[in-house]
Design a protein around this motif. Structure first.
Motif, PDB file in Angstrom:
ATOM      1  N   PHE A   1      34.149   3.757  36.738  1.00 55.37           N
ATOM      2  CA  PHE A   1      34.687   5.064  36.367  1.00 55.37           C
ATOM      3  C   PHE A   1      36.197   5.130  36.595  1.00 55.37           C
ATOM      4  CE2 PHE A   1      30.213   6.449  37.050  1.00 55.37           C
ATOM      5  CZ  PHE A   1      30.005   6.906  35.761  1.00 55.37           C
ATOM      6  N   LEU A   2      36.655   4.526  37.684  1.00 50.07           N
ATOM      7  CA  LEU A   2      38.095   4.535  37.965  1.00 50.07           C
ATOM      8  C   LEU A   2      38.869   3.839  36.849  1.00 50.07           C
ATOM      9  CD1 LEU A   2      38.338   3.782  41.794  1.00 50.07           C
ATOM     10  CD2 LEU A   2      39.075   5.850  40.617  1.00 50.07           C
ATOM     11  N   GLU A   3      38.377   2.690  36.428  1.00 53.31           N
ATOM     12  CA  GLU A   3      39.056   1.947  35.363  1.00 53.31           C
ATOM     13  C   GLU A   3      39.067   2.787  34.100  1.00 53.31           C
ATOM     14  OE1 GLU A   3      39.725  -0.342  31.888  1.00 53.31           O
ATOM     15  OE2 GLU A   3      37.831   0.618  32.312  1.00 53.31           O
ATOM     16  N   ASN A   4      37.924   3.438  33.851  1.00 53.48           N
ATOM     17  CA  ASN A   4      37.722   4.110  32.581  1.00 53.48           C
ATOM     18  C   ASN A   4      38.654   5.281  32.341  1.00 53.48           C
ATOM     19  OD1 ASN A   4      36.109   4.872  30.161  1.00 53.48           O
ATOM     20  ND2 ASN A   4      34.849   3.276  31.075  1.00 53.48           N
ATOM     21  N   SER A   5      38.817   6.160  33.345  1.00 52.90           N
ATOM     22  CA  SER A   5      39.738   7.258  33.079  1.00 52.90           C
ATOM     23  C   SER A   5      40.901   7.434  34.054  1.00 52.90           C
ATOM     24  CB  SER A   5      38.960   8.559  32.849  1.00 52.90           C
ATOM     25  OG  SER A   5      37.772   8.566  33.557  1.00 52.90           O
ATOM     26  N   PRO A   6      40.663   7.613  35.361  1.00 52.71           N
ATOM     27  CA  PRO A   6      41.839   7.903  36.193  1.00 52.71           C
ATOM     28  C   PRO A   6      42.920   6.813  36.129  1.00 52.71           C
ATOM     29  CG  PRO A   6      39.827   8.296  37.421  1.00 52.71           C
ATOM     30  CD  PRO A   6      39.428   7.639  36.152  1.00 52.71           C
ATOM     31  N   LEU A   7      42.511   5.570  35.997  1.00 52.09           N
ATOM     32  CA  LEU A   7      43.503   4.490  35.995  1.00 52.09           C
ATOM     33  C   LEU A   7      43.820   3.989  34.587  1.00 52.09           C
ATOM     34  CD1 LEU A   7      42.220   2.396  39.045  1.00 52.09           C
ATOM     35  CD2 LEU A   7      43.958   4.174  39.013  1.00 52.09           C
ATOM     36  N   ALA A   8      43.390   4.765  33.572  1.00 54.67           N
ATOM     37  CA  ALA A   8      43.514   4.290  32.186  1.00 54.67           C
ATOM     38  C   ALA A   8      44.965   3.982  31.809  1.00 54.67           C
ATOM     39  CB  ALA A   8      42.924   5.309  31.226  1.00 54.67           C
ATOM     40  N   LYS A   9      45.908   4.655  32.459  1.00 55.12           N
ATOM     41  CA  LYS A   9      47.316   4.425  32.156  1.00 55.12           C
ATOM     42  C   LYS A   9      47.685   2.954  32.371  1.00 55.12           C
ATOM     43  CE  LYS A   9      51.196   6.337  34.189  1.00 55.12           C
ATOM     44  NZ  LYS A   9      51.644   7.299  35.215  1.00 55.12           N
ATOM     45  N   TRP A  10      47.077   2.353  33.377  1.00 48.71           N
ATOM     46  CA  TRP A  10      47.392   0.950  33.688  1.00 48.71           C
ATOM     47  C   TRP A  10      46.386  -0.025  33.098  1.00 48.71           C
ATOM     48  CZ3 TRP A  10      47.615   4.872  37.383  1.00 48.71           C
ATOM     49  CH2 TRP A  10      48.914   5.209  37.800  1.00 48.71           C
ATOM     50  N   THR A  11      45.132   0.426  32.979  1.00 49.16           N
ATOM     51  CA  THR A  11      44.085  -0.513  32.574  1.00 49.16           C
ATOM     52  C   THR A  11      43.739  -0.420  31.097  1.00 49.16           C
ATOM     53  OG1 THR A  11      42.354   1.089  33.033  1.00 49.16           O
ATOM     54  CG2 THR A  11      42.989  -0.359  34.846  1.00 49.16           C
ATOM     55  N   GLY A  12      44.292   0.582  30.402  1.00 48.05           N
ATOM     56  CA  GLY A  12      43.941   0.744  28.998  1.00 48.05           C
ATOM     57  C   GLY A  12      42.607   1.440  28.796  1.00 48.05           C
ATOM     58  N   GLY A  13      41.985   1.914  29.872  1.00 47.62           N
ATOM     59  CA  GLY A  13      40.725   2.664  29.755  1.00 47.62           C
ATOM     60  C   GLY A  13      39.668   1.888  29.000  1.00 47.62           C
TER      61      GLY A  13
END
Lengths: 290, 349
Positions: free
Chosen positions: B132-144
């Motif tokens: 979930f973290l990768e998917n939205s809160p960190l999407a700026k860095w991970t590309g969601g």
């Protein structure tokens, strides 16, 4: 601050929480007596939803859909228990987890082969459409009904567990299964009954939840994980723990959604981490049960 | 070639056999329809699986959250390389591995407050947090949901010259070298005193604690090591594909690595590679078969259930066990192969 929104989300949380409580209760019953954590529990939820979905398409009767959902899962549960699970009661917990996990994959793939991988909308039953004015808020009927249905089911399970002979055996088995064996109770039948009861509760919840979430073959996985969180918060093997844990989990998701929808799920797991640090056995769990 | 993975005396022979296999694999594999890229993918999963085997096969901890570390290592490596912050591929891999190990330490600290079924449930739940973290809160860095594209081919500065890994075969050997190092380190670990303690924990945690070993500390250490293995494998996945997929964080990924480890044989280190090979190869082969293609996962799932039910030690374990029956053992200390399957139901004196 929009109080209507908060009230609506509180109710949403209660609806979500009551479904989670039901699913987690099935998990807890199975664990309590059989000492078996069923990683295929979410799959029973999904199979129930699909059975209900098909029945509803042909009969347009939601009552029949719920009945078929529970019955199909009953049959699947019996087959799974007789063919595979019964070989694993005496095996270490890791083996039980692995085999139920394997079963989950196989059942999901069978459902995918039959119905395809697409998400399909489950139509709302006619009596569930529309909304009710609660005075302070207009709220969709069906979600209110879900809360009521879940409450009635929980009460019914409570009665079965605390007022019947089967329930007595189940609870005795949770305390000390060895003594129950010694007392000459046919444990095999009881094991089967308990496994199937837990499965049916999941299948039943699947049908009830389907009009809200739609059905797809992977719907069981997220429900399974959330019900794990519920039992970790509430305490594995505890009846009241499942209910309270379910409502807490539902409310955390719904309330966080108001301010930060991205963090709704993350918040749930943070709460779980907090419980783990402060009270590892869960709110209602007893120390040393595991 | 890997039959002696659990051998007793000849340490270097096993390593030599593995090295020979790694060198020959891309040349032999095409005979049965394989190709270099599939071989690379198998090695990456095999490396990931070594970590899984260390915690599950050797220590008895069944983690359903290894994808968290696979993804973490992958995305940290991919971020550093795709943004151009680092050009040295090994440096980026090291950073990803360290990041994964740190996450492993934190998650391990939390999950190891419980054992058995609770541990499995907790690792599964914490694995989901990362998804979930990768998917939205960190999407700026991970590309969601899109993941991170645009990873360059490996660049390895050696001081006197700089290696540019370009072809598929060169990439295979780049991964194969890292796999060999990973395998060698893991083998050193399981044959060290620490490895002996890990096996003691597998057989009987209470007894291991009673003779004075700090069981939680060992468990946390091996969990962290496993996270590091997952991290470097994740980093290699991104480099190999030129793209880091968000799927690396999925529960399916955690589940698949468990299945591969079990099918191949837990507690053998080389088993996960065998399992990954079988899984990846069968997947390709079955998908190309008309009428069977859609059922590949069903077939592998059934195989998994049969193996868990009947052959608890998987393919490699089954082979080593049957060979063990014909071999005269010189020292009783080397007999752990036979003891291993019977550990769990043992009654203590």
């Amino acid at each position: 601050m929009n109080w209507h929104l908060i009230a609506a989300q509180l109710l949403n949380g209660l609806a979500l929480g009551s479904i989670l409580a039901l699913v987690a209760l099935g998990l807890t019953i199975t664990f309590g007596l059989l000492g078996l954590v069923n990683f295929a529990h979410g799959v029973f939820f999904m199979v129930g939803a699909y059975a209900g979905f098909v029945t509803f398409q042909y009969t347009h009767s939601f009552g029949l859909a719920v009945l078929m959902g529970a019955l199909v899962v009953l049959v699947v549960g019996i087959v799974v228990e007789r063919v595979v699970i019964r070989l694993f009661y005496r095996r270490p917990p890791e083996d039980q987890i692995l085999v139920t996990f394997g079963l989950a994959i196989v059942i999901v793939e069978i459902v995918r082969a039959i119905f395809g991988g697409k998400t399909q909308l489950f139509p709302m039953p006619s009596w569930g459409m529309g909304a009710t004015n609660l005075g302070f808020l207009v709220y969709p009927n069906y979600r209110l009904q879900v809360i009521v249905i879940a409450a009635i089911t929980l009460a019914a399970i409570y009665l079965v567990l605390y007022k019947t002979r089967l329930g007595l055996i189940v609870r005795a088995g949770i305390d000390d299964s060895l003594i129950v064996n010694i007392l000459g109770i046919d444990v095999t039948k009881t094991l089967l009954a308990v496994f199937v009861l837990g499965a049916m509760v999941a299948g039943f919840s699947g049908v009830i939840d389907a009009p809200i979430v739609a059905v797809d073959p992977d719907m069981g996985a997220s429900v399974l994980i959330e019900s794990f969180v519920v039992v970790v918060i509430g305490g594995l093997g505890s009846f009241s723990g499942s209910i309270l844990g379910g409502i807490i989990a539902g409310e955390i998701i719904s309330i966080t959604t108001i301010w930060a929808p991205d963090y709704a799920q993350v918040m749930l797991y943070l709460a779980m981490a907090l419980v783990l640090i402060l009270r590892p056995q869960g709110l209602f769990g007893t120390e040393g049960r595991l | 070639m890997m039959l002696r993975a659990i051998g007793d005396r000849s340490t270097w022979r096993v390593e030599l056999a593995v090295a020979v296999f790694l060198i020959a694999f891309p040349w032999v594999f095409p005979i049965i329809g394989g190709y270099a890229n599939l071989a690379t993918r198998i090695l990456i999963l095999g490396l990931f699986g070594i970590g899984m085997d260390l915690i599950f096969g050797y220590t008895g901890m069944l983690s359903f959250g290894q994808a968290a570390f696979y993804g973490t290592g992958g995305f940290v490596t991919a971020y550093l390389l795709s943004t151009g912050m680092l050009h040295n591929t090994l440096g980026a891999l090291a950073a990803g591995t360290i990041a994964a190990a740190c996450c492993g330490m934190i998650i391990g600290y939390l999950c190891l407050r419980q054992s058995g079924v609770y541990f499995a449930m907790l690792t599964l739940a914490f694995g989901e947090v990362f998804y979930f973290l990768e998917n939205s809160p960190l999407a700026k860095w991970t590309g969601g949901e899109n993941g991170l594209p645009g990873l360059p081919k490996p660049v390895i500065p050696l001081g006197f010259t700089t290696l540019h890994v370009q072809s598929n075969l060169a990439l295979y050997y780049f991964v194969a070298i890292l796999f060999f190092v990973g395998y060698w380190v893991a083998r050193r670990i399981v044959r060290s005193p620490m490895g002996a303690v890990l096996r003691a924990i597998l057989e009987n945690p209470a007894r291991a604690a009673a003779v004075g070993h700090n069981v939680p500390k060992y468990k946390l250490a091996v969990f962290t090591i496993a996270a590091a293995y997952a991290g470097i494998a994740g980093g290699l996945l991104g480099i190999f594909q030129g793209y880091m997929p968000p799927d690396a964080f999925s529960i399916d990924q955690s589940g698949e690595i468990i299945i591969m480890t079990i099918i191949g044989g837990a507690g053998t280190l080389i088993g996960p590679l065998v399992g990954a090979g079988l899984w990846s190869y069968l997947r390709e082969a079955l998908q190309n078969l008309h009428g069977v293609g859609a059922f590949w996962k069903l077939i592998l799932g059934l195989l998994f259930i049969v193996l868990v039910t009947l052959f608890r030690r998987g393919i490699t374990g089954g082979i080593t066990d049957s060979i063990g029956l014909f071999r005269v053992r010189r020292r009783t200390a080397a007999a752990h192969v036979e003891e291993a399957p019977a550990v769990s139901g043992e009654v203590q004196p």
